[in-house]
Design a protein around this motif. Sequence first.
Motif, mmCIF file in Angstrom:
data_model
loop_
_atom_site.group_PDB
_atom_site.id
_atom_site.type_symbol
_atom_site.label_atom_id
_atom_site.label_comp_id
_atom_site.label_asym_id
_atom_site.label_seq_id
_atom_site.Cartn_x
_atom_site.Cartn_y
_atom_site.Cartn_z
ATOM 1 N N THR A 70 89.699 -5.601 -19.513
ATOM 2 C CA THR A 70 89.886 -4.220 -19.791
ATOM 3 C C THR A 70 90.202 -3.273 -18.190
ATOM 4 O O THR A 70 90.089 -4.249 -17.427
ATOM 5 N N GLU A 71 90.531 -2.133 -18.462
ATOM 6 C CA GLU A 71 90.630 -1.155 -17.320
ATOM 7 C C GLU A 71 89.078 -1.339 -16.692
ATOM 8 O O GLU A 71 89.333 -0.812 -15.447
ATOM 9 N N LEU B 196 84.691 -4.031 -12.527
ATOM 10 C CA LEU B 196 85.905 -4.154 -11.428
ATOM 11 C C LEU B 196 85.460 -4.413 -10.104
ATOM 12 O O LEU B 196 85.823 -5.338 -9.532
ATOM 13 N N GLU C 279 91.408 -3.959 -9.706
ATOM 14 C CA GLU C 279 92.529 -3.984 -10.568
ATOM 15 C C GLU C 279 93.356 -5.381 -10.269
ATOM 16 O O GLU C 279 94.111 -5.874 -11.202
ATOM 17 N N GLN D 285 93.070 -9.568 -12.551
ATOM 18 C CA GLN D 285 94.335 -10.283 -13.259
ATOM 19 C C GLN D 285 94.211 -11.761 -13.242
ATOM 20 O O GLN D 285 95.116 -12.462 -13.815
#
Length: 288
Positions: free
Chosen positions: A102-103, A120, A130, A134
């Motif tokens: 998710t973010e 993150l 971010e 990935q």
Amino acid sequence: YPVGAKFTGRITNITDYGAFVELEAGVEGLVHVSEMSWTKKNVHPGKIVSTSQEVDVVVLDVDASKRRVSLGLKQAMANPWEAFTAAHPIGSTVEGEVKNTTEFGLFIGLDNDIDGMVHLSDIDWNTPGEEAVQKYRRGETVKAKVLDVDVEKERISLGIKQLGGDPMTGDSFRKGQTVTVTITEVTSGGLEVRFGEEEAPMGAFIRKSDLSRDRSEQRPERYAVGDRLDAQITNVDKAARRVSLSVKALEMAEDKAAIEQFGSSDSGASLGDILGAALRDKAKAGKE
């Protein structure tokens, strides 16, 4: 029916809002949907229990005037977050499957159908969150370190970067040090590389102009991803978490060392003679 007491009953009726449990002839209590399972949230009660099923329940509240008994099904089972804390104290390493990205970060599946989250900021020491997130795919098995457990809020905080120490702490890297790097990306402006401990690698960028002392060799396309080369650390900025590398600086340092060992500007020996002697000495040492 004292509050906190545990009883065995039988499911008599299932509704959208919970399930009725017969404790004895003529006495029923309601298990509200929110008290049915520690982990199955927003699930219809019919998917958790079935009519006539025998279950263990705990008395949560008794309203004598309304002749109402509130029961809990999940309270008769071990709290999975408490069980997790007992089995995996803070600082221990766990392994699980990536359930979702998710973010905010990665959700990792753990014991007893509970999840832990890798924020993150706790994925990689050097790569922005971010970008780091990935690299992970749903279903992939990963290891992480337990950073914190909040039993009340049912939250488990995990960290992947903490599996290895922070490469910027201590004196792991110093100006003038020679390191062997692995190329991770070739760009028109230079090379993206990684070096250091496998568990906590350090990322850096070698500019095109620092690839060689010889201008004709300052071509990033000479290299490929996966190639290894030596470079010299020219600067360490701990605040910015940045290490500057240069192949050119290493070549110049090696030339300077060769001149100091095999000749001087006053001896009349050419640079070619000096470097030739240095190479012969290096080759001889390699044979020995």
